[in-house]
Design a protein around this motif. Structure first.
Motif, mmCIF file in Angstrom:
data_model
loop_
_atom_site.group_PDB
_atom_site.id
_atom_site.type_symbol
_atom_site.label_atom_id
_atom_site.label_comp_id
_atom_site.label_asym_id
_atom_site.label_seq_id
_atom_site.Cartn_x
_atom_site.Cartn_y
_atom_site.Cartn_z
ATOM 1 N N HIS A 190 -6.614 -21.914 0.549
ATOM 2 C CA HIS A 190 -7.215 -20.593 0.711
ATOM 3 C C HIS A 190 -6.986 -19.783 -0.559
ATOM 4 N N GLU A 191 -7.868 -18.847 -0.791
ATOM 5 C CA GLU A 191 -7.699 -17.926 -1.907
ATOM 6 C C GLU A 191 -7.529 -16.497 -1.428
ATOM 7 N N LEU A 192 -7.572 -16.312 -0.114
ATOM 8 C CA LEU A 192 -7.491 -14.964 0.439
ATOM 9 C C LEU A 192 -6.655 -14.991 1.709
ATOM 10 N N MET A 193 -5.767 -14.038 1.828
ATOM 11 C CA MET A 193 -4.976 -13.881 3.042
ATOM 12 C C MET A 193 -5.120 -12.453 3.539
ATOM 13 N N PHE A 194 -5.531 -12.330 4.796
ATOM 14 C CA PHE A 194 -5.637 -11.029 5.433
ATOM 15 C C PHE A 194 -4.361 -10.734 6.212
ATOM 16 N N THR A 195 -4.085 -9.453 6.409
ATOM 17 C CA THR A 195 -3.049 -9.040 7.347
ATOM 18 C C THR A 195 -3.672 -8.096 8.362
ATOM 19 N N THR A 196 -3.170 -8.169 9.579
ATOM 20 C CA THR A 196 -3.530 -7.164 10.580
ATOM 21 C C THR A 196 -2.235 -6.490 11.014
ATOM 22 N N HIS A 211 -5.580 -5.353 6.090
ATOM 23 C CA HIS A 211 -5.271 -5.355 4.660
ATOM 24 C C HIS A 211 -5.376 -6.778 4.139
ATOM 25 N N GLN A 212 -5.118 -6.968 2.867
ATOM 26 C CA GLN A 212 -5.170 -8.316 2.308
ATOM 27 C C GLN A 212 -4.262 -8.420 1.099
ATOM 28 N N TYR A 213 -3.895 -9.651 0.767
ATOM 29 C CA TYR A 213 -3.139 -9.933 -0.438
ATOM 30 C C TYR A 213 -4.118 -10.363 -1.531
ATOM 31 N N GLU A 214 -3.836 -9.934 -2.753
ATOM 32 C CA GLU A 214 -4.720 -10.230 -3.873
ATOM 33 C C GLU A 214 -4.870 -11.736 -4.079
ATOM 34 N N GLU A 215 -3.793 -12.481 -3.837
ATOM 35 C CA GLU A 215 -3.838 -13.942 -3.953
ATOM 36 C C GLU A 215 -2.768 -14.523 -3.045
ATOM 37 N N PRO A 216 -2.829 -15.826 -2.741
ATOM 38 C CA PRO A 216 -1.819 -16.435 -1.875
ATOM 39 C C PRO A 216 -0.406 -16.207 -2.409
ATOM 40 N N ILE A 217 0.511 -15.851 -1.505
ATOM 41 C CA ILE A 217 1.865 -15.467 -1.928
ATOM 42 C C ILE A 217 2.528 -16.546 -2.767
ATOM 43 N N MET A 218 2.477 -17.804 -2.311
ATOM 44 C CA MET A 218 3.167 -18.860 -3.058
ATOM 45 C C MET A 218 2.587 -19.029 -4.461
ATOM 46 N N LYS A 219 1.300 -18.783 -4.616
ATOM 47 C CA LYS A 219 0.677 -18.940 -5.925
ATOM 48 C C LYS A 219 1.027 -17.795 -6.871
ATOM 49 N N THR A 220 1.447 -16.663 -6.322
ATOM 50 C CA THR A 220 1.824 -15.551 -7.200
ATOM 51 C C THR A 220 3.046 -15.909 -8.044
ATOM 52 N N PHE A 221 3.907 -16.761 -7.529
ATOM 53 C CA PHE A 221 5.095 -17.158 -8.288
ATOM 54 C C PHE A 221 4.731 -18.099 -9.438
ATOM 55 N N GLU A 222 3.615 -18.811 -9.278
ATOM 56 C CA GLU A 222 3.197 -19.785 -10.288
ATOM 57 C C GLU A 222 2.236 -19.187 -11.312
ATOM 58 N N ARG A 223 1.427 -18.196 -10.880
ATOM 59 C CA ARG A 223 0.334 -17.728 -11.727
ATOM 60 C C ARG A 223 0.553 -16.308 -12.231
ATOM 61 N N SER A 224 0.247 -15.334 -11.411
ATOM 62 C CA SER A 224 0.161 -13.945 -11.879
ATOM 63 C C SER A 224 1.517 -13.280 -12.065
ATOM 64 N N ARG A 225 2.551 -13.796 -11.405
ATOM 65 C CA ARG A 225 3.892 -13.205 -11.491
ATOM 66 C C ARG A 225 3.948 -11.771 -10.966
ATOM 67 N N ARG A 226 3.076 -11.484 -10.005
ATOM 68 C CA ARG A 226 3.141 -10.191 -9.315
ATOM 69 C C ARG A 226 2.467 -10.348 -7.961
ATOM 70 N N HIS A 227 2.792 -9.419 -7.062
ATOM 71 C CA HIS A 227 2.233 -9.459 -5.714
ATOM 72 C C HIS A 227 1.516 -8.142 -5.444
ATOM 73 N N ILE A 228 0.276 -8.237 -4.974
ATOM 74 C CA ILE A 228 -0.500 -7.036 -4.669
ATOM 75 C C ILE A 228 -0.913 -7.061 -3.202
ATOM 76 N N THR A 229 -0.554 -5.992 -2.500
ATOM 77 C CA THR A 229 -1.030 -5.760 -1.141
ATOM 78 C C THR A 229 -2.011 -4.597 -1.203
ATOM 79 N N ARG A 230 -3.162 -4.747 -0.574
ATOM 80 C CA ARG A 230 -4.201 -3.717 -0.701
ATOM 81 C C ARG A 230 -4.979 -3.577 0.604
#
Length: 402
Positions: A190-196, A211-230
């Motif tokens: 998946h490339e998108l995770m929603f939250t309710t 709401h949603q996360y900008e990218e999958p949580i586990m991939k944030t540690f490998e790629r962007s090095r940040r976590h966005i909730t929006r």
């Protein structure tokens, strides 16, 4: 009830009260709170007669306070909103609590234990194939049956803690001895995770937000090095919004058998076609309470405390009445990098810095370990992308030397 006794509700919480929106006005004669002594500075403005400090946040010390309280009080309900402690709260409600609407141990276990959670929801919502494992041999067996990328998860951990990916036999060989059972499940691409998120009273949803996360949580540690909730996409399709609402209602119908008043936070994979259940919790969703306030001018914390402490219950929401966002509110949390922090760039006042120059840090292993974080709101998706790009550039200006 004996003459002179009072009915009280007891909040048990190990962290600053602001994180659950607990303001001083809610703590008084009929509501007390048990907290560790190290949190005392956060409670200066609260009624000290209603706060019970313990040397350490340990269950036997909490129970000692409870037993003293029960000498002249009837404890209607225990309120425990920290995820690691919800099962303890469930035990307290079952064993000591006088009000059947308190969250019991069975309900708390459903929201906490990933294997029980998935087992009860099997056939009710879409979710990954899963199995409980307690040895490398049982991991091998499941791997051979599925021949897919798998995720090994502790049954009751937070924020991706303790998770390992398995894509080949070599990965299994590298796993140490399992000290306790784990849940093993197929990895959902998946490339998108929603939250309710919201509030429920028994099996009724009385507040609901997507709401949603900008990218999958586990991939944030490998790629962007940040976590966005929006907030969710401003143009999120109607059928996805409705499916998220229906699936959330299914989980709540399945888990809640009494009139428990609970905040809820659920996470859902979206693979481009299907909404797939990830997990649920009976707590507020991290940064999301602030985002709800910013986007919808609705104080979810205040609403919850009015309901659980004062019995001010609002009507259940229907899908047609759910508000759409008219702006993008988001939290940007930058991960720590390894090494000594040499330099912090010039920052806006709204940015909360969590590091100090001259200190040596290790790379973030969970989403709470940040160098800085900021909440912002913008009026369009284009402005959101521009702002995230600015923050990504700012993130690179934090200089760490290995």
């Amino acid at each position: 009830m004996k003459k002179g006794w009072i009915n009280i509700k007891v909040i048990i919480y190990a962290y600053p009260p602001i994180s659950i929106g607990l303001s001083p006005k809610f703590v008084g004669n009929e509501c007390v709170i048990i907290v560790p002594m190290e949190m005392k500075s956060f409670y200066k403005e609260y009624n000290q007669k209603s706060i019970y400090y313990i040397d350490k946040f340990e269950y036997h010390l909490i129970i000692s306070v409870i037993q003293d309280l029960m000498k002249n009080s009837v404890i209607e309900q225990f309120i425990v909103l920290s995820e690691p402690d919800v099962e303890f709260g469930g035990f307290l409600n079952d064993y000591f609590g006088a009000n059947e609407t308190g969250q019991g141990l069975a309900n708390a276990t459903l929201y906490r234990n990933k294997y029980i959670m998935r087992s009860v929801l099997n056939g009710k919502v879409k979710q990954p194939k899963f199995s409980i494992v307690d040895s490398k041999e049982s991991i091998y067996r499941f791997f051979q049956e599925e021949c897919k990328k798998l995720i090994l998860k502790p049954l009751s951990k937070d924020s991706a803690e303790g998770i390992e990916y398995i894509s080949c036999g070599t990965d299994i060989n590298q796993i140490g001895t399992l000290a306790y059972p784990y849940i093993l499940e197929e990895s959902i691409e998946h490339e998108l995770m929603f939250t309710t998120d919201g509030i429920c009273v028994g099996d009724e949803i009385v507040a609901f937000f997507i709401h949603q996360y900008e990218e999958p949580i586990m991939k944030t540690f490998e790629r962007s090095r940040r976590h966005i909730t929006r907030t969710c996409f401003l143009d999120l399709e109607e059928h996805l919004r409705e499916e998220l609402f229906k699936c959330t209602q299914t989980v709540i119908n399945t888990f809640n058998k009494s009139r428990e008043i609970l905040p809820f936070h659920m996470e859902w994979f979206y693979d481009g076609e299907n909404i797939i259940f990830c997990e649920a919790a009976s707590r507020f969703g991290g940064k999301i309470g602030t985002l709800i306030q910013s986007t919808y001018q609705f104080d979810i914390f205040e609403a919850y405390w009015h309901m659980v402490l004062e019995g001010v219950i609002t009507e259940p929401v229907k899908f047609d009445s759910i508000s759409r966002p008219n702006k993008v509110s988001f939290n940007y949390s930058a991960y720590l990098r390894e090494g000594e922090l040499l330099e912090i760039p010039k920052l806006e006042r709204s940015i909360r810095v969590k590091v100090e120059p001259g200190t040596v840090y290790t790379t973030s292993s969970n989403i709470q370990q940040n160098s800085f974080e900021v909440y912002q709101s913008v009026s369009s998706e284009l402005m959101y992308k521009e702002k995230v790009n600015e923050l990504d550039q700012l993130n690179q200006k934090f200089i760490f030397k290995k």
